[in-house]
Design a protein around this motif. Structure first.
Motif, mmCIF file in Angstrom:
data_model
loop_
_atom_site.group_PDB
_atom_site.id
_atom_site.type_symbol
_atom_site.label_atom_id
_atom_site.label_comp_id
_atom_site.label_asym_id
_atom_site.label_seq_id
_atom_site.Cartn_x
_atom_site.Cartn_y
_atom_site.Cartn_z
ATOM 1 N N VAL A 1 41.964 43.820 32.049
ATOM 2 C CA VAL A 1 40.532 44.123 32.130
ATOM 3 C C VAL A 1 40.385 45.349 33.039
ATOM 4 C CG1 VAL A 1 39.902 41.667 31.859
ATOM 5 C CG2 VAL A 1 40.129 42.630 34.170
ATOM 6 N N ARG B 1 31.276 39.022 46.240
ATOM 7 C CA ARG B 1 32.326 38.006 46.192
ATOM 8 C C ARG B 1 32.562 37.421 47.577
ATOM 9 N NH1 ARG B 1 37.730 38.598 42.807
ATOM 10 N NH2 ARG B 1 39.309 37.696 44.156
ATOM 11 N N PRO C 1 40.841 35.856 47.899
ATOM 12 C CA PRO C 1 41.728 37.018 48.062
ATOM 13 C C PRO C 1 41.850 37.880 46.806
ATOM 14 C CG PRO C 1 43.014 35.007 47.887
ATOM 15 C CD PRO C 1 41.585 34.587 47.891
ATOM 16 N N ILE D 1 44.008 40.742 44.264
ATOM 17 C CA ILE D 1 45.352 41.063 43.774
ATOM 18 C C ILE D 1 45.689 42.490 44.201
ATOM 19 C CG2 ILE D 1 46.775 41.429 41.716
ATOM 20 C CD1 ILE D 1 45.098 39.189 40.357
ATOM 21 N N HIS E 1 47.807 45.820 43.647
ATOM 22 C CA HIS E 1 48.476 46.493 42.525
ATOM 23 C C HIS E 1 49.417 47.560 43.053
ATOM 24 C CE1 HIS E 1 45.106 44.443 40.750
ATOM 25 N NE2 HIS E 1 45.515 44.729 39.523
ATOM 26 N N LEU F 1 45.225 34.895 54.419
ATOM 27 C CA LEU F 1 46.357 34.012 54.109
ATOM 28 C C LEU F 1 47.676 34.682 54.502
ATOM 29 C CD1 LEU F 1 45.224 32.911 50.518
ATOM 30 C CD2 LEU F 1 45.038 31.576 52.626
ATOM 31 N N THR G 1 50.068 34.654 52.477
ATOM 32 C CA THR G 1 50.637 34.995 51.169
ATOM 33 C C THR G 1 49.920 36.221 50.608
ATOM 34 O OG1 THR G 1 49.075 33.494 50.123
ATOM 35 C CG2 THR G 1 51.250 32.605 50.651
ATOM 36 N N VAL G 2 50.525 36.794 49.566
ATOM 37 C CA VAL G 2 49.893 37.953 48.943
ATOM 38 C C VAL G 2 50.128 37.877 47.427
ATOM 39 C CG1 VAL G 2 51.942 39.407 49.333
ATOM 40 C CG2 VAL G 2 49.709 40.482 48.985
ATOM 41 N N ALA H 1 42.625 45.363 43.554
ATOM 42 C CA ALA H 1 41.746 45.510 42.391
ATOM 43 C C ALA H 1 41.377 44.172 41.770
ATOM 44 C CB ALA H 1 42.391 46.409 41.333
ATOM 45 N N PRO H 2 40.179 43.715 42.080
ATOM 46 C CA PRO H 2 39.637 42.586 41.337
ATOM 47 C C PRO H 2 39.043 43.121 40.036
ATOM 48 C CG PRO H 2 38.034 43.297 42.959
ATOM 49 C CD PRO H 2 39.244 44.196 43.116
ATOM 50 N N SER H 3 38.704 42.242 39.125
ATOM 51 C CA SER H 3 38.029 42.686 37.913
ATOM 52 C C SER H 3 36.715 43.369 38.300
ATOM 53 C CB SER H 3 37.780 41.505 36.989
ATOM 54 O OG SER H 3 37.194 40.429 37.704
ATOM 55 N N PRO I 1 41.604 30.206 46.382
ATOM 56 C CA PRO I 1 40.211 29.982 46.724
ATOM 57 C C PRO I 1 39.243 30.669 45.765
ATOM 58 C CG PRO I 1 41.448 30.911 48.578
ATOM 59 C CD PRO I 1 42.337 30.968 47.400
ATOM 60 N N MET J 1 39.151 30.482 42.602
ATOM 61 C CA MET J 1 39.042 29.867 41.289
ATOM 62 C C MET J 1 37.825 28.950 41.183
ATOM 63 S SD MET J 1 41.625 30.998 39.549
ATOM 64 C CE MET J 1 42.186 29.824 38.350
HETATM 65 O O1 TXA Z 1 44.353 41.097 35.341
HETATM 66 C C1 TXA Z 1 44.028 40.981 36.534
HETATM 67 O O2 TXA Z 1 44.645 40.251 37.328
HETATM 68 C C2 TXA Z 1 42.824 41.801 37.015
HETATM 69 C C3 TXA Z 1 43.171 43.287 36.866
HETATM 70 C C4 TXA Z 1 42.105 44.186 37.403
HETATM 71 O O3 TXA Z 1 44.422 43.550 37.447
HETATM 72 N N1 TXA Z 1 42.464 41.454 38.355
HETATM 73 C C5 TXA Z 1 41.889 40.266 38.667
HETATM 74 O O4 TXA Z 1 41.562 40.108 39.999
HETATM 75 O O5 TXA Z 1 41.656 39.396 37.850
HETATM 76 P P1 TXA Z 1 40.554 38.995 40.542
HETATM 77 O O6 TXA Z 1 40.278 39.376 41.930
HETATM 78 O O7 TXA Z 1 39.371 38.915 39.642
HETATM 79 O O8 TXA Z 1 41.399 37.673 40.542
HETATM 80 C C6 TXA Z 1 42.272 37.380 41.611
HETATM 81 C C7 TXA Z 1 42.867 36.007 41.465
HETATM 82 C C8 TXA Z 1 41.907 34.954 42.001
HETATM 83 O O9 TXA Z 1 41.958 33.810 41.172
HETATM 84 C C9 TXA Z 1 42.502 34.654 43.390
HETATM 85 O O10 TXA Z 1 42.178 33.371 43.837
HETATM 86 C C10 TXA Z 1 43.994 34.829 43.124
HETATM 87 O O11 TXA Z 1 44.059 35.908 42.228
HETATM 88 N N2 TXA Z 1 44.698 35.193 44.362
HETATM 89 C C11 TXA Z 1 44.737 36.390 44.971
HETATM 90 N N3 TXA Z 1 45.471 36.333 46.107
HETATM 91 C C12 TXA Z 1 45.911 35.073 46.213
HETATM 92 C C13 TXA Z 1 46.717 34.378 47.166
HETATM 93 N N4 TXA Z 1 47.221 34.983 48.249
HETATM 94 N N5 TXA Z 1 46.957 33.060 46.950
HETATM 95 C C14 TXA Z 1 46.469 32.457 45.859
HETATM 96 N N6 TXA Z 1 45.700 33.037 44.929
HETATM 97 C C15 TXA Z 1 45.425 34.332 45.104
#
Ligand code: TXA
Ligand code: MG
Length: 316
Positions: free
Chosen positions: A31, A53, A58, A60, A62, A111, A113-114, A137-139, A219, A221
């Motif tokens: 996305v 948000r 957290p 993701i 990239h 956290l 973790t990453v 980059a979140p969506s 968190p 989700m």
């Molecule tokens: O396809 C994708 O992953 C897209 C594109 C832009 O790369 N990005 C995306 O990011 O969907 P976002 O922020 O909408 O989703 C991030 C997800 C969330 O469900 C969040 O809880 C999980 O990743 N997440 C991120 N860091 C985390 C961590 N340290 N521990 C557990 N879950 C984590």
């Protein structure tokens, strides 16, 4: 918002904007993402503000290479094996963060973790390379709303509040990356996504369950998410009121005021690629609901059904 054609100049301009602490929307294979400097607390903070948000959710991170990923997280044999086969691609790994990682704690919700991935898209990769640092980059959508698979979706949601989107056309995969937690003895799918669970399972052996631990560990989700304006009704076989239909497979039922078929041939990859686009198109104010036909829970069907269940969940 400036909707920019992709050229070496616009990518360089976008990278400069990010290095200066700004936000840029750009395509990945899944996305559109809202890209920010993951080493800047101010830039990351602006992402949360723009999306609306919660800061506990957290982001993701990239990166453009496995070497870059190794500076941010501890890799073991399992994670190395998985990424060598699936990166670049729609796979996000949750790993223990490395001490000395330049990623700010605001990006990881504090956290230890990453979450990391290498996107399989030339524009996203070029942007990371040109910025020369890991990018969060979140969506590129407001919190809880439909994810953007097209530059126009980003423009519609953010308008003047965002400076620019790099227009790479419709994204190929159409659902977000699969998030796999590898911090425990057993891998856990925290979010089904663009790589089928079956593929991860074949690589790792049996997986742990996401259910309760997943909700806690990830968190972000929330149950209601990916929501269009209209109500969503699942497992529809015939109309119940003034409804539009999100169909799947040959011979969808009749009697709906509008129908979009995710895949006439019943191809789940094609269906995933069309999912958010068709939800955007079917989202109207003059209907009782968007009715959705049943979709098989295998392959990318798991990711599609996850998004649809959240779209249909009670809203607060
Ligand atoms: O396809 C994708 O992953 C897209 C594109 C832009 O790369 N990005 C995306 O990011 O969907 P976002 O922020 O909408 O989703 C991030 C997800 C969330 O469900 C969040 O809880 C999980 O990743 N997440 C991120 N860091 C985390 C961590 N340290 N521990 C557990 N879950 C984590
Ligand atoms: Mg999202």
């Amino acid at each position: 918002m400036a909707i920019l054609k992709i050229t070496p100049d616009t990518i360089a301009e976008a990278a400069r904007h990010i290095r200066a602490g700004g936000l840029v929307a750009a395509p990945t294979e899944t996305v559109y993402g809202l890209f920010a400097d993951a080493t800047s607390a101010k830039a990351v903070s602006a992402v949360y503000d723009l999306k609306g948000r919660p800061r506990s959710s957290p982001l993701i991170i990239h990166v453009a290479s496995i070497d870059m990923a190794r500076q941010l997280a501890e890799f073991d044999r399992r994670s190395t094996y998985l990424v060598q086969r699936n990166w670049p691609g729609p796979l996000t790994l949750v790993l223990n963060a490395k001490s000395g990682s330049p990623v700010v704690s605001q990006a990881t919700g504090g956290l230890s973790t990453v979450a990391i991935r290498i996107p399989d898209h030339p524009v996203a990769l070029a942007l990371i390379e040109a910025a020369g640092r890991p990018l969060a980059a979140p969506s590129a959508n407001r919190y809880g709303k439909l994810s953007p698979t097209d530059a126009l979706h980003v423009d519609t949601q953010f308008g003047r509040s965002l400076a620019m989107v790099l227009d790479g056309g419709k994204t190929r995969v159409g659902v977000e990356s699969t998030v796999v937690d590898l911090t425990g003895p057993q891998g856990i799918i925290l979010r089904p996504g663009g790589i089928a669970t079956e593929v991860i399972e074949a690589a790792l052996g049996s997986l742990g369950t996401a259910s309760d631990s997943g909700a806690q560990r990830s968190p972000g989700m929330a149950r209601s998410h990916y929501a269009p304006g209209a109500k969503v009704r699942l497992n529809a076989l015939e109309p119940a009121g003034t409804e539009v239909l999100l169909a799947f497979g040959p011979n969808p039922p009749e009697g709906f005021i509008e129908t979009r078929n995710l895949s006439e041939s019943g191809d789940l990859k094609e269906a995933a690629a069309n999912l958010f686009e068709y939800l955007h198109l079917l989202d109207r104010t003059d209907i009782d609901a968007i009715a959705v036909m049943p979709i098989p829970e295998k392959g990318l069907g798991a990711a599609i059904n996850d998004r649809l269940r959240r779209a249909a969940a009670p809203r607060y």
